[in-house]
Design an enzyme around this catalytic site. Structure first.
Site, PDB file in Angstrom:
ATOM      1  N   GLU A 182       0.846  -1.175  -0.094  1.00 47.35           N
ATOM      2  CA  GLU A 182       0.018   0.218  -0.084  1.00 47.35           C
ATOM      3  C   GLU A 182       0.984   1.196  -0.010  1.00 47.35           C
ATOM      4  O   GLU A 182       2.009   1.259   0.418  1.00 47.35           O
ATOM      5  CB  GLU A 182      -0.933  -0.119   1.353  1.00 47.35           C
ATOM      6  CG  GLU A 182      -1.707  -1.293   1.316  1.00 47.35           C
ATOM      7  CD  GLU A 182      -2.794  -1.143   2.565  1.00 47.35           C
ATOM      8  OE1 GLU A 182      -2.587  -0.406   3.453  1.00 47.35           O
ATOM      9  OE2 GLU A 182      -3.409  -2.112   2.728  1.00 47.35           O
ATOM     10  N   TRP A 185       1.709  -0.809  -6.685  1.00 48.99           N
ATOM     11  CA  TRP A 185       2.933  -1.658  -6.903  1.00 48.99           C
ATOM     12  C   TRP A 185       2.363  -3.042  -7.246  1.00 48.99           C
ATOM     13  O   TRP A 185       3.204  -3.798  -6.982  1.00 48.99           O
ATOM     14  CB  TRP A 185       4.072  -1.698  -5.988  1.00 48.99           C
ATOM     15  CG  TRP A 185       4.472  -0.444  -5.128  1.00 48.99           C
ATOM     16  CD1 TRP A 185       4.639  -0.111  -4.064  1.00 48.99           C
ATOM     17  CD2 TRP A 185       4.943   0.668  -5.993  1.00 48.99           C
ATOM     18  NE1 TRP A 185       4.971   1.141  -3.797  1.00 48.99           N
ATOM     19  CE2 TRP A 185       5.188   1.827  -4.994  1.00 48.99           C
ATOM     20  CE3 TRP A 185       4.980   1.139  -7.409  1.00 48.99           C
ATOM     21  CZ2 TRP A 185       5.659   2.853  -5.148  1.00 48.99           C
ATOM     22  CZ3 TRP A 185       5.323   2.577  -7.548  1.00 48.99           C
ATOM     23  CH2 TRP A 185       5.796   3.484  -6.483  1.00 48.99           C
ATOM     24  N   GLY A 198      32.797  -2.793 -21.987  1.00 46.99           N
ATOM     25  CA  GLY A 198      32.664  -1.395 -22.176  1.00 46.99           C
ATOM     26  C   GLY A 198      31.832  -0.550 -22.910  1.00 46.99           C
ATOM     27  O   GLY A 198      30.627  -1.108 -22.256  1.00 46.99           O
ATOM     28  N   GLU A 251       9.701  -8.076  -2.513  1.00 47.46           N
ATOM     29  CA  GLU A 251       9.596  -9.340  -1.625  1.00 47.46           C
ATOM     30  C   GLU A 251      10.543  -8.846  -0.468  1.00 47.46           C
ATOM     31  O   GLU A 251      11.629  -9.754   0.093  1.00 47.46           O
ATOM     32  CB  GLU A 251      10.239 -10.600  -2.492  1.00 47.46           C
ATOM     33  CG  GLU A 251       9.400 -10.729  -3.574  1.00 47.46           C
ATOM     34  CD  GLU A 251       7.779 -11.190  -3.437  1.00 47.46           C
ATOM     35  OE1 GLU A 251       7.556 -11.370  -2.173  1.00 47.46           O
ATOM     36  OE2 GLU A 251       7.360 -10.945  -4.338  1.00 47.46           O
ATOM     37  N   GLU A 280      17.595  -4.152   3.154  1.00 45.25           N
ATOM     38  CA  GLU A 280      17.907  -3.608   4.634  1.00 45.25           C
ATOM     39  C   GLU A 280      16.875  -4.259   5.658  1.00 45.25           C
ATOM     40  O   GLU A 280      17.338  -4.562   6.754  1.00 45.25           O
ATOM     41  CB  GLU A 280      17.596  -2.042   4.427  1.00 45.25           C
ATOM     42  CG  GLU A 280      18.756  -1.195   3.896  1.00 45.25           C
ATOM     43  CD  GLU A 280      18.506  -1.472   2.354  1.00 45.25           C
ATOM     44  OE1 GLU A 280      17.403  -1.770   1.738  1.00 45.25           O
ATOM     45  OE2 GLU A 280      19.461  -1.509   1.380  1.00 45.25           O
TER      46      GLU A 280
HETATM   47  C1  LIG Z   1       9.120  -4.241  -9.912  1.00 42.16           C
HETATM   48  C2  LIG Z   1       7.977  -4.444  -8.417  1.00 42.16           C
HETATM   49  C3  LIG Z   1       7.136  -5.281  -8.528  1.00 42.16           C
HETATM   50  C4  LIG Z   1       6.158  -5.434  -7.293  1.00 42.16           C
HETATM   51  N1  LIG Z   1       5.010  -6.121  -7.370  1.00 42.16           N
HETATM   52  C5  LIG Z   1       4.415  -6.252  -5.987  1.00 42.16           C
HETATM   53  C6  LIG Z   1       3.043  -6.914  -6.238  1.00 42.16           C
HETATM   54  O1  LIG Z   1       2.894  -7.814  -7.246  1.00 42.16           O
HETATM   55  N2  LIG Z   1       2.345  -6.992  -5.227  1.00 42.16           N
HETATM   56  C7  LIG Z   1       2.535  -6.068  -3.903  1.00 42.16           C
HETATM   57  O2  LIG Z   1       1.862  -6.267  -2.980  1.00 42.16           O
HETATM   58  N3  LIG Z   1       3.617  -5.548  -3.999  1.00 42.16           N
HETATM   59  C8  LIG Z   1       4.528  -5.452  -4.931  1.00 42.16           C
HETATM   60  N4  LIG Z   1       5.765  -4.563  -4.998  1.00 42.16           N
HETATM   61  C9  LIG Z   1       6.029  -3.719  -3.909  1.00 42.16           C
HETATM   62  C10 LIG Z   1       7.257  -4.268  -2.942  1.00 42.16           C
HETATM   63  O3  LIG Z   1       6.785  -5.518  -2.430  1.00 42.16           O
HETATM   64  C11 LIG Z   1       7.383  -3.299  -2.001  1.00 42.16           C
HETATM   65  O4  LIG Z   1       8.003  -1.941  -2.764  1.00 42.16           O
HETATM   66  C12 LIG Z   1       8.574  -3.459  -1.011  1.00 42.16           C
HETATM   67  O5  LIG Z   1       8.238  -4.529  -0.059  1.00 42.16           O
HETATM   68  C13 LIG Z   1       9.171  -2.194  -0.524  1.00 42.16           C
HETATM   69  O6  LIG Z   1       8.146  -1.530   0.056  1.00 42.16           O
HETATM   70  P1  LIG Z   1       8.078   0.318  -0.046  1.00 42.16           P
HETATM   71  O7  LIG Z   1       8.396   0.412  -1.484  1.00 42.16           O
HETATM   72  O8  LIG Z   1       6.916   0.794   0.624  1.00 42.16           O
HETATM   73  O9  LIG Z   1       9.315   0.700   0.646  1.00 42.16           O
HETATM   74  P2  LIG Z   1       9.502   0.986   2.204  1.00 42.16           P
HETATM   75  O10 LIG Z   1       8.952  -0.159   2.992  1.00 42.16           O
HETATM   76  O11 LIG Z   1       8.867   2.285   2.476  1.00 42.16           O
HETATM   77  O12 LIG Z   1      11.180   1.099   2.279  1.00 42.16           O
HETATM   78  C14 LIG Z   1      11.863   2.117   1.547  1.00 42.16           C
HETATM   79  C15 LIG Z   1      13.128   1.725   1.870  1.00 42.16           C
HETATM   80  O13 LIG Z   1      13.532   1.924   3.289  1.00 42.16           O
HETATM   81  C16 LIG Z   1      14.392   1.137   3.932  1.00 42.16           C
HETATM   82  N5  LIG Z   1      13.978   0.475   5.017  1.00 42.16           N
HETATM   83  C17 LIG Z   1      12.658   0.077   5.240  1.00 42.16           C
HETATM   84  N6  LIG Z   1      12.473  -0.470   6.426  1.00 42.16           N
HETATM   85  C18 LIG Z   1      13.758  -0.644   6.887  1.00 42.16           C
HETATM   86  C19 LIG Z   1      14.118  -1.029   8.102  1.00 42.16           C
HETATM   87  N7  LIG Z   1      13.357  -1.881   9.070  1.00 42.16           N
HETATM   88  N8  LIG Z   1      15.497  -1.000   8.569  1.00 42.16           N
HETATM   89  C20 LIG Z   1      16.445  -0.286   7.589  1.00 42.16           C
HETATM   90  N9  LIG Z   1      15.902   0.037   6.412  1.00 42.16           N
HETATM   91  C21 LIG Z   1      14.769   0.015   6.248  1.00 42.16           C
HETATM   92  C22 LIG Z   1      14.749   0.119   2.760  1.00 42.16           C
HETATM   93  O14 LIG Z   1      16.073   0.839   2.075  1.00 42.16           O
HETATM   94  C23 LIG Z   1      13.794   0.247   1.523  1.00 42.16           C
HETATM   95  O15 LIG Z   1      14.155   0.119   0.484  1.00 42.16           O
HETATM   96  C24 LIG Z   1       6.484  -4.721  -6.105  1.00 42.16           C
HETATM   97  C25 LIG Z   1       7.552  -3.709  -6.213  1.00 42.16           C
HETATM   98  C26 LIG Z   1       8.575  -3.656  -7.501  1.00 42.16           C
HETATM   99  C27 LIG Z   1       9.604  -2.721  -7.137  1.00 42.16           C
END
Ligand SMILES: Cc1cc2nc3c(=O)[nH]c(=O)nc-3n(C[C@H](O)[C@H](O)[C@H](O)COP(=O)(O)OP(=O)(O)OC[C@H]3O[C@@H](n4cnc5c(N)ncnc54)[C@H](O)[C@@H]3O)c2cc1C
Length: 387
Positions: free
Chosen positions: A134, A163, A345, A369, A373
């Protein structure tokens, strides 16, 4: 301890390798050109049909689906080599059905859902999306706020998902929603099956991601579902969802091994041919070390993947190993692909060779997935005995 593959698993891996070389690699140039102009990497129905037919002819279909639906019911250990071989090209191919959602359905369906959803899905006849993330809850899915409220026998869903891969195309979506806010992830989140075209399941926009992938944002606006669309027990969505995530993480790790191996093979073929300053690149220590380190890390990662697969097959708790292999494999592949691109290259900077597309695929994998981090945090919490 015997690290040798069984004859059956070796033959299966070889067969998939041959299938990739003979059926998929000839399409790689088309896929690269398509992605280069922003049209994604998906094959057209005409391109896909003969490939799917060939895969079925070779018995490479429904490999881990239940036998009652014509599947081979293979364990994870057998699938490691399959997932590795399939990733040696950027031509997207799933030997249907997609294992992660299949495994979740197998754990949760009712008798009625078994016939309506699991049977056709097992036969590879339908597409299924998974909606967890979400706008305010991605890496921390327990923070989701999409609500499902009971009205008589029905459920009314409201909230927003983002996403979500395949949300617009899928025949049905498995969607996670909060059914008891006070319980959170421990008994308060449930899974639902939403058919394509259900009123209130509104796909808002298509989002272009790296590597020619697309995801969608979805609004749930008074989306009414019959009670029979609850998947599994009320409040018990998180456990089966973790099984699904585990399957995907193992698959991704094996995909990374396949991509890294392709990059290494390309380096080994190119380096002896390319002469700079009077000597082939293969005689430079910089390149030799990249090659040696790549081979070493791929070997280590493959052993990690087989170890994890074996533990999952035995039903052992392998949460830490899952996090370890997801981080190790994605970062390993990223590094090896980067070194391969550098070895090539300017050619490595083009969209004519698959290295950049593989690197983008792996870049995505370091976020979905579970970001690296968060996985490191899972490992450290266990070691440091933190909650
Ligand atoms: C190509 C792609 C396909 C996807 N397909 C699906 C799908 O089919 N269904 C679905 O439900 N989701 C899907 N997703 C979503 C994906 O599962 C989420 O993007 C992922 O779980 C990360 O959530 P977020 O983007 O909200 O990042 P956030 O949770 O906001 O995190 C952002 C960054 O903060 C840092 N961070 C977060 N928590 C911590 C912690 N505890 N300690 C240290 N650092 C931390 C990490 O660097 C992280 O990358 C997809 C994402 C991509 C990129």
């Amino acid at each position: 301890m015997d690290f040798a593959l069984s004859d059956e698993d070796r033959m299966l891996k070889d067969l998939v390798g041959r299938f990739v070389r003979e059926e998929l690699l000839p399409l790689e140039r088309i896929v690269l050109e398509r992605e280069a102009v922003g049209q994604g990497t998906s094959l057209t129905a005409e391109e896909r049909a003969p490939i799917d037919r060939k895969a079925r002819e070779l018995g490479l279909w429904a490999l881990d689906a239940p036998e009652e639906f014509g599947g081979a019911n293979l364990p994870f250990v057998s699938l490691v080599g399959v997932y590795e071989e399939l990733a040696k090209t950027v031509v997207p191919m799933i030997l249907g059905p997609d294992s992660p959602n299949l495994r979740m359905l197998m754990l949760t369906v009712s008798d009625q859902q078994r016939e309506k959803y699991l049977a056709p899905y097992s036969r590879g006849e339908t597409l299924c999306a998974m909606a967890i993330s979400e706008p305010g809850a991605g890496g921390d899915p327990a923070a989701m706020t999409t609500r499902a409220e009971k009205r008589g026998d029905d459920w009314i869903l409201n909230g927003r998902k983002i996403w979500i891969s395949k949300a617009a195309e899928a025949d049905f979506t498995i969607l996670m929603a909060v059914t008891d806010k006070s319980k959170g992830a421990r008994g308060g989140i449930s899974a639902f099956l939403i058919d394509k075209g259900t009123p209130g399941f509104n796909v808002l926009r298509k989002i272009q991601m790296l590597a020619g992938m697309f995801t969608y944002e979805v609004a749930l606006e008074d989306c009414r579902l019959a009670g029979s669309q609850l998947l599994g027990k009320e409040g018990d969505g998180f456990g089966p969802m973790q099984v699904r995530l585990s399957t995907r993480r193992l698959e991704m790790a094996c995909n990374c091994i396949g991509m890294a191996q392709r990059a290494l093979d390309m380096m080994c073929e190119f380096a002896p041919q390319r002469v700079t300053f009077g000597a082939p690149l293969s005689e430079r220590q910089a390149i030799q070390w990249w090659v040696a380190d790549a081979a070493t890390k791929i070997h280590a990662c493959r052993l990690m993947a087989y170890d994890l697969a074996s533990k999952l097959d035995k039903g052992r708790d392998a949460r830490v190993e899952l996090s370890m292999v997801k981080v190790f494999a994605t970062e390993m592949a990223w590094e090896i692909l980067d070194h391969a691109m550098q070895t090539f290259g300017a050619m490595g900077m083009t969209k004519e060779v698959p290295l950049q597309l593989m690197a983008s695929l792996v870049r995505n994998m370091r976020v979905y997935e579970g970001p690296s981090e968060v996985h490191r945090w899972v490992i450290a919490r266990k070691l440091l005995r933190l909650r």
